[in-house]
Design an enzyme around this catalytic site. Structure first.
Site, PDB file in Angstrom:
ATOM      1  N   GLY A  20       9.924  30.605  58.607  1.00 19.14           N
ATOM      2  CA  GLY A  20       9.285  31.373  59.674  1.00 19.14           C
ATOM      3  C   GLY A  20      10.315  32.183  60.446  1.00 19.14           C
ATOM      4  O   GLY A  20      10.099  33.347  60.789  1.00 19.14           O
ATOM      5  N   ARG A  24      16.876  31.811  60.114  1.00 17.85           N
ATOM      6  CA  ARG A  24      16.979  30.804  59.046  1.00 17.85           C
ATOM      7  C   ARG A  24      17.102  31.479  57.683  1.00 17.85           C
ATOM      8  O   ARG A  24      17.756  30.955  56.785  1.00 17.85           O
ATOM      9  CB  ARG A  24      15.751  29.892  59.078  1.00 17.85           C
ATOM     10  CG  ARG A  24      15.747  28.994  60.289  1.00 17.85           C
ATOM     11  CD  ARG A  24      15.528  27.588  59.865  1.00 17.85           C
ATOM     12  NE  ARG A  24      16.215  26.698  60.755  1.00 17.85           N
ATOM     13  CZ  ARG A  24      15.768  25.506  61.109  1.00 17.85           C
ATOM     14  NH1 ARG A  24      14.620  25.079  60.642  1.00 17.85           N
ATOM     15  NH2 ARG A  24      16.473  24.730  61.888  1.00 17.85           N
ATOM     16  N   ARG A  43      11.971  45.256  62.358  1.00 17.78           N
ATOM     17  CA  ARG A  43      11.493  44.305  63.377  1.00 17.78           C
ATOM     18  C   ARG A  43      12.329  43.025  63.448  1.00 17.78           C
ATOM     19  O   ARG A  43      11.850  41.978  63.905  1.00 17.78           O
ATOM     20  CB  ARG A  43      10.028  43.920  63.127  1.00 17.78           C
ATOM     21  CG  ARG A  43       9.092  45.075  63.428  1.00 17.78           C
ATOM     22  CD  ARG A  43       7.662  44.730  63.154  1.00 17.78           C
ATOM     23  NE  ARG A  43       6.847  45.910  63.364  1.00 17.78           N
ATOM     24  CZ  ARG A  43       5.966  46.049  64.349  1.00 17.78           C
ATOM     25  NH1 ARG A  43       5.772  45.072  65.196  1.00 17.78           N
ATOM     26  NH2 ARG A  43       5.272  47.154  64.469  1.00 17.78           N
ATOM     27  N   ARG A  87       7.286  28.364  50.997  1.00 18.70           N
ATOM     28  CA  ARG A  87       7.518  28.303  52.443  1.00 18.70           C
ATOM     29  C   ARG A  87       8.430  27.125  52.763  1.00 18.70           C
ATOM     30  O   ARG A  87       8.247  26.022  52.233  1.00 18.70           O
ATOM     31  CB  ARG A  87       6.172  28.159  53.175  1.00 18.70           C
ATOM     32  CG  ARG A  87       6.304  27.761  54.625  1.00 18.70           C
ATOM     33  CD  ARG A  87       5.058  28.017  55.430  1.00 18.70           C
ATOM     34  NE  ARG A  87       4.960  27.155  56.597  1.00 18.70           N
ATOM     35  CZ  ARG A  87       5.732  27.246  57.685  1.00 18.70           C
ATOM     36  NH1 ARG A  87       6.684  28.143  57.738  1.00 18.70           N
ATOM     37  NH2 ARG A  87       5.559  26.417  58.702  1.00 18.70           N
ATOM     38  N   SER A  90       8.551  23.969  59.449  1.00 15.04           N
ATOM     39  CA  SER A  90       8.476  22.689  60.166  1.00 15.04           C
ATOM     40  C   SER A  90       7.022  22.419  60.533  1.00 15.04           C
ATOM     41  O   SER A  90       6.168  23.303  60.439  1.00 15.04           O
ATOM     42  CB  SER A  90       9.351  22.729  61.420  1.00 15.04           C
ATOM     43  OG  SER A  90       8.874  23.723  62.289  1.00 15.04           O
ATOM     44  N   ASP A 204       8.272  17.201  64.954  1.00 13.15           N
ATOM     45  CA  ASP A 204       7.736  16.450  66.091  1.00 13.15           C
ATOM     46  C   ASP A 204       6.545  15.622  65.633  1.00 13.15           C
ATOM     47  O   ASP A 204       5.999  15.853  64.552  1.00 13.15           O
ATOM     48  CB  ASP A 204       7.331  17.402  67.228  1.00 13.15           C
ATOM     49  CG  ASP A 204       6.362  18.479  66.778  1.00 13.15           C
ATOM     50  OD1 ASP A 204       6.825  19.472  66.205  1.00 13.15           O
ATOM     51  OD2 ASP A 204       5.151  18.301  66.964  1.00 13.15           O
ATOM     52  N   ARG A 217      17.377  19.452  63.897  1.00  9.44           N
ATOM     53  CA  ARG A 217      16.566  19.890  62.752  1.00  9.44           C
ATOM     54  C   ARG A 217      17.423  20.282  61.559  1.00  9.44           C
ATOM     55  O   ARG A 217      16.933  20.348  60.432  1.00  9.44           O
ATOM     56  CB  ARG A 217      15.707  21.097  63.138  1.00  9.44           C
ATOM     57  CG  ARG A 217      14.635  20.749  64.127  1.00  9.44           C
ATOM     58  CD  ARG A 217      13.828  21.982  64.458  1.00  9.44           C
ATOM     59  NE  ARG A 217      12.950  21.730  65.589  1.00  9.44           N
ATOM     60  CZ  ARG A 217      11.942  22.497  65.933  1.00  9.44           C
ATOM     61  NH1 ARG A 217      11.663  23.556  65.231  1.00  9.44           N
ATOM     62  NH2 ARG A 217      11.193  22.195  66.967  1.00  9.44           N
TER      63      ARG A 217
END
Ligand code: HPA
Length: 239
Positions: A20, A24, A43, A87, A90, A204, A217
């Site tokens: 996402g 990363r 962007r 994908r 998280s 979480d 993470r």
């Protein structure tokens, strides 16, 4: 070039990893891929192509939520000939036996979003991972002895829900965790006869209220990236 991706034809590999967070994507490109070339910064949604063990692979930020992911996935599938999408994201656990750092393989992705309600005119579609990618990921996990959970997840449009118990109906039906993208990834891949899989680390738990800091993470992110890359490699070699 497409509206949101500034790559030229041929600059994106047939297999794309989709975090996402665009930073990363850069982190994966810088730490795992060789001969890397950045093909997108429109962007700030960074995209790179490089080599992993000799196999061409791209990594592209998708943004958060299904409307954002759907823009990138549509353009990758329609204009760049992408065939496999993995994908790496998280999620929040909604089952008691699932803890932070755990790895989840999303066999299917339910949704509370209206996106598929519109597409399927109010009828329900079971958005499902690609069997070919799923079985390769399974083989990689088993060979490396990495523990994981596999099952149905929920792709939600909301991270902050006014109703703190909104997730319980999904948990009561065996859904493992909540994230915000996989349902449209699976739907769009199916629409374009491509393959898709979502690998998720648990950041979480809505049951225990445990939460990982961004630094914490990193460890499980590393494992997930290696599984995703090995899955892509295994699949490419067997295509
Ligand atoms: N909800 C939605 N998306 C998420 C969560 C969550 O609790 N955790 C990580 N991504």
């Amino acid at each position: 070039m497409s509206i949101h991706i500034g790559a030229r034809e041929g600059e994106i590999a047939e297999t794309v990893l989709l975090p996402g967070d665009p930073l990363r994507a850069r982190f994966v490109a810088e730490n795992w891929l060789q001969d890397v070339r950045q093909y997108n910064e429109v962007r700030g949604m960074l995209g790179y192509t490089g080599l992993w063990k000799g196999e061409r692979i791209s990594v592209q930020g998708s943004g958060m939520g299904m409307p954002s992911l759907a823009i990138y996935v549509n353009e990758l599938l329609r204009f760049y000939g992408v065939r496999r999408l993995i994908r790496i994201g998280s999620c929040g656990a909604i089952q008691a036996g699932i803890a932070v750092h755990d790895l989840i393989l999303a066999m299917s992705a339910s949704t509370s979003s209206a996106m598929n309600r519109e597409r399927f005119r109010g009828m329900d579609y079971a958005a499902t991972a690609s069997w070919h990618l799923f079985r390769r990921a399974l083989a990689v996990l088993e060979e490396k002895g990495i523990p994981f959970h596999a099952g149905n997840i929920l792709s939600s449009d909301t991270f902050y829900d006014d109703d703190p118990d909104a997730w319980r109906v999904w948990a009561n039906h065996g859904v493992l965790a909540i994230e915000m993208e996989a349902n449209q990834l699976y739907t769009l891949a199916a629409r374009h006869q491509a393959e898709a899989l979502a690998l998720l680390t648990v950041s979480d738990s809505l049951i225990t209220s445990e939460e990982l800091s961004p630094d914490e993470r990193q460890g499980s992110f590393h494992v997930m990236v290696e599984v995703a890359l090995e899955t892509a490699l295994e699949r490419a070699r067997r295509t």
